[in-house]
Design an enzyme around this catalytic site. Sequence first.
Site, short mmCIF file in Angstrom:
data_model
loop_
_atom_site.label_atom_id
_atom_site.label_comp_id
_atom_site.label_asym_id
_atom_site.label_seq_id
_atom_site.Cartn_x
_atom_site.Cartn_y
_atom_site.Cartn_z
N GLY A 1 74.99 26.53 63.39
CA GLY A 1 74.20 27.24 63.38
C GLY A 1 72.66 27.31 63.07
N GLU B 1 82.91 20.49 58.87
CA GLU B 1 81.75 21.18 59.08
C GLU B 1 80.90 21.55 58.19
OE1 GLU B 1 82.29 23.58 63.09
OE2 GLU B 1 82.88 24.76 61.43
N GLU C 1 82.55 30.73 58.01
CA GLU C 1 81.92 32.18 58.25
C GLU C 1 83.03 33.13 57.96
OE1 GLU C 1 81.10 31.98 62.48
OE2 GLU C 1 79.20 30.73 62.19
N HIS D 1 87.47 28.64 58.45
CA HIS D 1 86.16 28.42 59.30
C HIS D 1 85.17 29.09 57.88
CE1 HIS D 1 82.32 28.96 61.17
NE2 HIS D 1 82.74 27.93 61.97
N ASN E 1 84.23 26.78 69.86
CA ASN E 1 84.31 28.07 69.10
C ASN E 1 83.45 28.96 69.44
OD1 ASN E 1 84.60 30.16 67.05
ND2 ASN E 1 83.89 28.72 65.36
N SER F 1 75.85 22.52 65.16
CA SER F 1 74.80 21.98 65.55
C SER F 1 75.01 20.96 66.57
CB SER F 1 73.52 22.05 64.70
OG SER F 1 73.34 23.13 64.06
N LYS G 1 83.21 32.16 69.12
CA LYS G 1 83.16 33.33 67.93
C LYS G 1 83.10 34.56 68.38
CE LYS G 1 80.22 29.82 65.63
NZ LYS G 1 79.33 29.43 64.51
C1 PEP Z 1 80.82 26.51 64.33
O1 PEP Z 1 80.53 27.55 63.69
O2 PEP Z 1 82.07 26.15 64.22
C2 PEP Z 1 79.84 25.73 64.78
C3 PEP Z 1 80.23 24.39 64.95
O3 PEP Z 1 78.63 26.34 65.31
P1 PEP Z 1 77.46 25.56 65.80
O4 PEP Z 1 77.86 24.80 66.78
O5 PEP Z 1 76.83 26.90 66.33
O6 PEP Z 1 76.52 25.04 64.77
#
Ligand code: PEP
Length: 257
Positions: free
Chosen positions: A176, A170, A100, A98, A12, A215, A14
């Site tokens: 993040g 998630e 976000e 997602h 992803n 993460s 972003k």
């Molecule tokens: C995400 O936002 O889908 C994600 C997994 O982010 P990160 O790996 O940076 O935690």
Amino acid sequence: MSSKENVVIIGNLKMNGSLVFYDSYLKKLKESLSNLRQVTVGLCLPYPYLFLAERLLKQSKIKWGSQNVGKFSHGAHTGEVSSEMLKDFSSTYVIIGHSERNTAYCESEENIADKFKMVKEWGMTPVLCVGETLIEREAGIMESVVQSQIKAVVSKYGADIFSDSIVAYEPIWAIGTDTAASPEQTNHMCNFIRKTIKKDSSQQVSNVKIIYGGSVNQKNTVQLFGLESVDGGLIGRSSLSTDEFTSICNLADSLSN
Ligand code: PEP
């Protein structure tokens, strides 16, 4: 740890990168991931770079797609992008719901369900994100939170719509943050998601992949994706570095037979 088949790793990206960045990034990954045996790799890019993915990755094993989609087929929906438009660029994966987006743009569960349906209608693979906040986990209500996110799709379109789709667990507190969910937490929730979908479905539902995101890096890849309940991962920050992302994909590949 079991030997795994058909693991899927999705980046992803972003709202990162530029034309120059993606030109180099996609060419590098095409090369560095050319020897994967079992793992399927997807890259969910910002919309403007889908044309470049189609051009550069056509002859590779890497698939591509987007991080969102509009819920309508066409018309007066300023700023939206339809499933048909994504299909024009041979997209495979579409991230839906997602956290976000849900937080910043007040995405409703009904919108998420409609997007899921539209993506399926156009023959693409929805990657539905579900997960709880830290407060919800501390209150011990993570199962009911995730169950209601899945039910929003099931109650509108039935559980069988989950065939040939992906659900990404998630936990919002893990995204993040450098604090991934533990293998125990991940295992528990991925099993729970699978059971929740199965419970409401007919025998027809098949090929539902449950992946983990939050993460992930090359240090925790084997621990998390080696779990029997986990079919792969959604990778945010670690997908921005071709070296790190390549390592994650190679490690995931080493888990296969
Ligand atoms: C995400 O936002 O889908 C994600 C997994 O982010 P990160 O790996 O940076 O935690």
